[in-house]
Write an enzyme that holds these catalytic residues in place. Structure first.
Site, short mmCIF file in Angstrom:
data_model
loop_
_atom_site.label_atom_id
_atom_site.label_comp_id
_atom_site.label_asym_id
_atom_site.label_seq_id
_atom_site.Cartn_x
_atom_site.Cartn_y
_atom_site.Cartn_z
N GLU A 288 0.84 -1.21 0.00
CA GLU A 288 0.00 0.00 0.00
C GLU A 288 0.87 1.25 0.00
O GLU A 288 1.88 1.27 0.69
CB GLU A 288 -0.91 0.00 1.24
N HIS A 306 -8.37 0.74 1.63
CA HIS A 306 -8.20 0.45 3.06
C HIS A 306 -9.19 1.27 3.93
O HIS A 306 -8.78 2.11 4.71
CB HIS A 306 -6.75 0.71 3.50
C1 DGY Z 1 -6.67 -1.90 11.67
O1 DGY Z 1 -7.18 -1.51 12.72
O2 DGY Z 1 -5.78 -2.75 11.70
C2 DGY Z 1 -7.21 -1.35 10.42
O3 DGY Z 1 -6.62 -1.90 9.31
C3 DGY Z 1 -7.10 0.16 10.41
O4 DGY Z 1 -8.11 0.66 9.64
#
Ligand code: DGY
Length: 340
Positions: A288, A306
């Site tokens: 990402e 995401h």
């Molecule tokens: C997490 O809490 O791990 C998520 O990916 C953040 O949005």
């Protein structure tokens, strides 16, 4: 006459609670007004209500920029770090954090933190479980519905002015009713996803350690929709590789809202090109914000940036929990949600 009584706002209530917490815990016997406040480094701006409670009780700083070098430079002398899942809190950051007592990650995943090294240095690491499970499960369902009902394709058609109007056999998708949902990783989020399945007439199978769990191989060959909810670890990196994809039912869909590296993206491209599966909906990626360029070309791939926990309510709750973890540790109390 209008009622002129002013109800306390969320912000002022939170502020009072935080001050009480601070007075009750941080200002312990022996405290004197000349003592300085603890210094807390936050890598991103937090919601105003949460910032207000933190500002009341701590000296809050932000790094000069968003790079790893900025983080290393800023962490020296700070007692607490509030980090995001995109911050690499590695050895360099932890070594530079000579006064750190707590690293509070705003996220349930903590693969961005060298937890072992933090522990060696006596630093507590916390995350934000529970508060984001519902929002993330909702997003998984948005992806399940979006990919099986071809919403991305349909939207692109409309936007480019190419929609000829209703047609009997246009963009036919897969009905969820009567199908099987396979949940890989039956923790908090996986269970929330499962809880929504009866509303769509789906039967749930899942991996895990309970008597009713299926081994991954069996799940992959049984499910019409496979949804991933495992944390990222060496054991789950590329859990969904060529062999796993080849085991999936022809006509099945893969959904990933966990962590990008759980899926081997090159293998996924291969499976899509070979028409081994019907499609994929992804919220997370191996590198990402870079997305494998071949994935962009498939009509039967739905891509989200995401967004799992991205609601105002959930992000506020995540930030609030991270800050409460910081205040607990700095006042000598056990953290609320430590990474075990
Ligand atoms: C997490 O809490 O791990 C998520 O990916 C953040 O949005």
């Amino acid at each position: 006459m209008p009622d002129l009584k002013v109800r306390p706002t969320y912000r002022s209530r939170r502020r009072r609670q935080a001050v009480h917490l601070y007075v009750g815990r941080v200002f312990r016997p022996g405290w004197s007004p000349t003592m300085s406040k603890p210094s807390v480094l936050i890598t991103r701006k937090l919601p105003a209500a949460v910032m207000a409670s933190l500002d009341d009780v701590a000296d809050v700083a932000r790094p000069a920029g968003d790079t790893h070098a900025d983080l290393v430079a800023a962490v020296a002398g700070k007692q607490a770090l509030v980090s995001m899942v995109t911050d690499q809190v590695d050895r360099a950051v932890i070594e530079a954090g000579d006064a750190l007592r707590v690293i509070a990650n705003v996220g349930v995943g903590y693969n961005n933190i060298d937890v072992g090294f933090a522990r060696e240095r006596g630093i507590v690491v916390t995350n934000t479980p529970d508060v984001l499970s519902r929002a993330t499960a909702d997003l998984a369902w948005a992806l399940i519905l979006g990919i099986t009902r071809r919403l991305g394709e349909g939207e692109r058609l409309v936007r480019r002015g190419a929609w000829p109007g209703w047609a009997f056999d246009q963009l036919l998708g897969m009905e969820l009713n009567g199908k099987t949902l396979g949940i890989v990783g039956f923790g908090r989020i996986g269970r929330e996803v499962a809880a929504r399945a009866p509303a769509f007439g789906m039967t749930v199978v899942h991996t895990g350690r309970t008597a009713d769990s299926l081994p991954l191989d069996r799940l992959l060959s049984t499910a019409d929709v496979v949804s991933l909810h495992v944390p990222l670890s060496p054991a789950t990196t590329h859990l969904i590789d060529q062999a796993a994809l080849a085991r999936m039912k022809r006509g099945a869909y893969l959904i990933n809202t966990s962590r990008g590296p759980v899926v081997d993206e090159a293998a996924l491209v291969w499976a899509l090109k070979s028409r081994l599966i019907a499609g994929a909906a992804l919220d997370v990626y191996e590198r990402e914000p870079v997305v494998h360029p071949d994935l962009l070309a498939f009509e039967n791939v739905l891509l989200a940036p995401h967004l799992g926990s991205a609601t105002t309510e959930t992000r506020t709750a995540m930030a609030d929990l991270a800050v409460r973890n910081v205040l607990a540790v700095l006042s000598g109390e056990p953290p609320l949600t430590p990474v075990i």
